[in-house]
Write a protein that holds these residues in place. Sequence first.
Motif, mmCIF file in Angstrom:
data_model
loop_
_atom_site.group_PDB
_atom_site.id
_atom_site.type_symbol
_atom_site.label_atom_id
_atom_site.label_comp_id
_atom_site.label_asym_id
_atom_site.label_seq_id
_atom_site.Cartn_x
_atom_site.Cartn_y
_atom_site.Cartn_z
ATOM 1 N N ARG A 1 0.847 -1.180 0.000
ATOM 2 C CA ARG A 1 0.000 0.000 0.000
ATOM 3 C C ARG A 1 0.890 1.239 0.000
ATOM 4 N N PRO A 2 0.692 2.158 -0.949
ATOM 5 C CA PRO A 2 1.508 3.379 -0.957
ATOM 6 C C PRO A 2 1.404 4.145 0.354
ATOM 7 N N ALA A 3 2.414 4.947 0.633
ATOM 8 C CA ALA A 3 2.440 5.745 1.855
ATOM 9 C C ALA A 3 1.236 6.686 1.897
ATOM 10 N N PRO A 4 0.776 7.034 3.111
ATOM 11 C CA PRO A 4 -0.407 7.898 3.236
ATOM 12 C C PRO A 4 -0.309 9.191 2.445
ATOM 13 N N GLU A 5 0.877 9.796 2.431
ATOM 14 C CA GLU A 5 1.018 11.070 1.715
ATOM 15 C C GLU A 5 0.891 10.883 0.204
ATOM 16 N N VAL A 6 1.190 9.678 -0.295
ATOM 17 C CA VAL A 6 1.000 9.382 -1.716
ATOM 18 C C VAL A 6 -0.478 9.084 -1.994
ATOM 19 N N LEU A 7 -1.108 8.313 -1.118
ATOM 20 C CA LEU A 7 -2.529 8.022 -1.287
ATOM 21 C C LEU A 7 -3.372 9.294 -1.260
ATOM 22 N N ASP A 8 -2.899 10.295 -0.536
ATOM 23 C CA ASP A 8 -3.631 11.566 -0.478
ATOM 24 C C ASP A 8 -3.712 12.237 -1.846
ATOM 25 N N LEU A 9 -2.816 11.847 -2.754
ATOM 26 C CA LEU A 9 -2.825 12.421 -4.103
ATOM 27 C C LEU A 9 -3.885 11.779 -4.996
ATOM 28 N N ALA A 10 -4.393 10.628 -4.565
ATOM 29 C CA ALA A 10 -5.376 9.906 -5.366
ATOM 30 C C ALA A 10 -6.780 10.460 -5.141
ATOM 31 N N HIS A 11 -7.574 10.421 -6.192
ATOM 32 C CA HIS A 11 -8.977 10.816 -6.097
ATOM 33 C C HIS A 11 -9.764 9.796 -5.278
ATOM 34 N N ALA A 12 -9.372 8.518 -5.423
ATOM 35 C CA ALA A 12 -10.035 7.439 -4.685
ATOM 36 C C ALA A 12 -9.063 6.279 -4.527
ATOM 37 N N VAL A 13 -9.248 5.516 -3.450
ATOM 38 C CA VAL A 13 -8.493 4.287 -3.208
ATOM 39 C C VAL A 13 -9.519 3.178 -3.018
ATOM 40 N N VAL A 14 -9.451 2.144 -3.854
ATOM 41 C CA VAL A 14 -10.456 1.082 -3.828
ATOM 42 C C VAL A 14 -9.772 -0.277 -3.761
ATOM 43 N N PRO A 15 -10.474 -1.306 -3.235
ATOM 44 C CA PRO A 15 -9.845 -2.618 -3.086
ATOM 45 C C PRO A 15 -9.700 -3.411 -4.379
ATOM 46 N N THR A 16 -10.613 -3.213 -5.343
ATOM 47 C CA THR A 16 -10.529 -3.918 -6.627
ATOM 48 C C THR A 16 -10.929 -2.957 -7.743
ATOM 49 N N LEU A 17 -10.616 -3.346 -8.967
ATOM 50 C CA LEU A 17 -10.986 -2.512 -10.110
ATOM 51 C C LEU A 17 -12.498 -2.439 -10.289
ATOM 52 N N ALA A 18 -13.226 -3.479 -9.918
ATOM 53 C CA ALA A 18 -14.689 -3.419 -10.004
ATOM 54 C C ALA A 18 -15.241 -2.328 -9.099
ATOM 55 N N ASP A 19 -14.570 -2.105 -7.965
ATOM 56 C CA ASP A 19 -15.011 -1.058 -7.038
ATOM 57 C C ASP A 19 -14.752 0.341 -7.595
ATOM 58 N N ALA A 20 -13.970 0.431 -8.664
ATOM 59 C CA ALA A 20 -13.716 1.727 -9.289
ATOM 60 C C ALA A 20 -14.858 2.166 -10.195
ATOM 61 N N ILE A 21 -15.760 1.250 -10.564
ATOM 62 C CA ILE A 21 -16.837 1.599 -11.496
ATOM 63 C C ILE A 21 -17.693 2.757 -10.977
ATOM 64 N N PRO A 22 -18.199 2.717 -9.741
ATOM 65 C CA PRO A 22 -18.987 3.873 -9.278
ATOM 66 C C PRO A 22 -18.180 5.162 -9.175
ATOM 67 N N VAL A 23 -16.862 5.032 -8.937
ATOM 68 C CA VAL A 23 -16.002 6.214 -8.901
ATOM 69 C C VAL A 23 -15.960 6.875 -10.269
ATOM 70 N N VAL A 24 -15.760 6.056 -11.306
ATOM 71 C CA VAL A 24 -15.697 6.590 -12.669
ATOM 72 C C VAL A 24 -17.067 7.073 -13.126
ATOM 73 N N GLU A 25 -18.104 6.362 -12.724
ATOM 74 C CA GLU A 25 -19.464 6.765 -13.105
ATOM 75 C C GLU A 25 -19.783 8.152 -12.614
ATOM 76 N N ALA A 26 -19.259 8.498 -11.445
ATOM 77 C CA ALA A 26 -19.490 9.843 -10.896
ATOM 78 C C ALA A 26 -18.753 10.904 -11.707
ATOM 79 N N ILE A 27 -17.692 10.490 -12.420
ATOM 80 C CA ILE A 27 -16.922 11.432 -13.238
ATOM 81 C C ILE A 27 -17.582 11.657 -14.590
ATOM 82 N N LEU A 28 -18.190 10.594 -15.132
ATOM 83 C CA LEU A 28 -18.762 10.672 -16.489
ATOM 84 C C LEU A 28 -19.866 11.722 -16.604
#
Length: 218
Positions: free
Chosen positions: A191-218
């Motif tokens: 797992r990247p360091a907390p200060e690196v994770l803070d740069l991410a828009h979202a942190v999810v456990p699997t790629l399937a969990d990224a679908i609602p994140v991307v849906e909110a962007i579309l």
Amino acid sequence: MALEAAIFDLDGLLVNTEVVSWHIYQDMLSPYGHDMTREEYAQLYSGRTERHNIEAIIERYEVPMSVEEGFEFVAERERHYHALDVDLMPGARDLLAWLTERGVAVALASASTEERAIGLLEQNGVRGHFSHFAYSTEVAHGKPAPDVFLLAAKRCEAHPESCVAFEDSEAGVLAAHAAGMTVVCVPDMRRPAPEVLDLAHAVVPTLADAIPVVEAIL
């Protein structure tokens, strides 16, 4: 933002190869009485280019081989391990299909080589989802520099700020963020360091969990 492209890392993000790379480097060191822990691999080598890793390992452990011999060794061991099959990471197929159905351009931005990357994608039946490819061998600086992500965006004819980047490693998150992209992190071996994770828009456990994140962007 209006999403123009989705850009993916390969190793440890789309395909379960980080553990394979770790075993290969262990194989390289074992005849000389050295070992590499999983934590050491994750911290020092995950997400980096093969050239960076081979050069660093030879120097760090004083391995009596040239860089070219190191490349030959890694290539031979990769053929061995990949013959055993390398699976997609959980949710990868679902997310790629979801993006394709919505007409989002999908690109690869990888530290791998073209032959290896295409082979892994074809082996898992997902090559057809990708319209563009960019490799660290094509740019001046590998991750954590943003070069490969910027090249991927250019090939998609997309603005970096209108791209979402998927990464698992610390170097990858730093690279995608430096490129000005919206970053979704799916941690793998480390797992990247907390200060690196803070740069991410979202942190999810699997790629399937990224679908609602991307849906909110579309």
